[in-house]
Design an enzyme around this catalytic site. Sequence first.
Site, mmCIF file in Angstrom:
data_model
loop_
_atom_site.group_PDB
_atom_site.id
_atom_site.type_symbol
_atom_site.label_atom_id
_atom_site.label_comp_id
_atom_site.label_asym_id
_atom_site.label_seq_id
_atom_site.Cartn_x
_atom_site.Cartn_y
_atom_site.Cartn_z
ATOM 1 N N HIS A 18 0.876 -1.185 0.000
ATOM 2 C CA HIS A 18 0.000 0.000 0.000
ATOM 3 C C HIS A 18 0.903 1.221 0.000
ATOM 4 C CE1 HIS A 18 -3.532 -2.490 1.196
ATOM 5 N NE2 HIS A 18 -2.593 -3.239 1.747
ATOM 6 N N GLU A 199 -7.182 -12.490 6.062
ATOM 7 C CA GLU A 199 -6.141 -11.907 6.938
ATOM 8 C C GLU A 199 -6.668 -12.057 8.366
ATOM 9 O OE1 GLU A 199 -5.749 -7.644 6.517
ATOM 10 O OE2 GLU A 199 -3.798 -7.563 7.547
HETATM 11 N N1 ADE Z 1 -4.788 -1.298 4.260
HETATM 12 C C1 ADE Z 1 -3.459 -1.158 4.404
HETATM 13 N N2 ADE Z 1 -2.930 -2.283 4.888
HETATM 14 C C2 ADE Z 1 -3.940 -3.168 5.043
HETATM 15 C C3 ADE Z 1 -4.035 -4.509 5.487
HETATM 16 N N3 ADE Z 1 -2.966 -5.203 5.900
HETATM 17 N N4 ADE Z 1 -5.234 -5.087 5.518
HETATM 18 C C4 ADE Z 1 -6.324 -4.411 5.131
HETATM 19 N N5 ADE Z 1 -6.291 -3.158 4.700
HETATM 20 C C5 ADE Z 1 -5.104 -2.537 4.644
HETATM 21 ZN ZN ZN Z 2 -2.637 -5.107 2.628
#
Ligand code: ADE
Ligand code: ZN
Length: 340
Positions: A18, A199
């Site tokens: 990101h 995640e």
């Molecule tokens: N935005 C930035 N990093 C992120 C992550 N690890 N999971 C979800 N959204 C994000």
């Molecule tokens: Zn991410």
Amino acid sequence: MDLMGFIRSLPKAELHLHIEGTLEPEMMFDLARRNGVALPYASVEATRSAYAFSDLQSFLELYYAGATALLHERDFYELAMAYYCRAAEDGVVHAEVFFDPQTHTARGIPFDTVLNGLERAGRDAQEHLGISSRLILCFLRHLSEDDAFATLEEARPHRHRIHGVGLDSSELGNPPAKFERVFSVCRDLGLHVVAHAGEEGPPAYIWEALGRLRAERIDHGVRAVEDPALLARLARDLVPLTVCPISNVKLRVFPAMAQHNLKLLLEQGLRITLNSDDPAYFGGYLAENFLAAAEALALTRGQLVTLARNSLLASFVTETERAPWLQRLEQVGEPDPVPN
Ligand code: ADE
Ligand code: ZN
């Protein structure tokens, strides 16, 4: 050659990064001063000490606060250029960079201010550093479907400057299915599709990302380990998972790197790639992610070659672009002769 030297020598693609997550506190303070933005921290040191996270949400709050320092095209350019310089040191030859337009347009920053800055940095990175790049627009999943559609309309005139779309932000309670219609339009526009799933969210979210969004890669995906049928599907179709080891430990997806499941997933034949996610917040760029995983999990050099090779194979480049990187990788090392 020592292990870090070996890791840096592997030609690699970074597929889960990101750009807002590369904003180092020093740059955050410089930009805030230049732009007259007030930050919720007294100093660079205080900012770094605030980076102790209990889960994804506790991180996202600081990540969105940090992004308020970014206002002008030049800011986005400098942010991305700093990342490309750092990535070049780690042996990154190609990056598919996520950006979150809604974080900026909600503050009144025009969509093309963000895009112009990021795109110009991509051109300069190619010219001066030899790194190629693509931009992937991520929709914020805590916002509504309407908001995502409005963002897609802003992006539409720039469609040829954007390579794909993704889905990020707060996962729990915001399943991929919420964005099924938006992603369907994106696919019709010829955009590549990826999504964060698994995640913090359950395996069902990974199934949804594959089935309803037709995601070509899954970002994170580590909770797939809980569902044998899903593991079989990911292995059969060689669906790439963009795993972010240091991020997962900092956000407490795993209690410690030694407990991370990436080696297990790799040895089950999944197309695992390693990535840095938000390196300024988690304290490690790509080579540091390779090193931390290699040391804690006793990855062989052959497995590190496989991880680098997977990243090249999972990238959205043409075969013509990929071939010279694969050739260079072969000169550095060979994958282990196991099914990984
Ligand atoms: N935005 C930035 N990093 C992120 C992550 N690890 N999971 C979800 N959204 C994000
Ligand atoms: Zn991410």
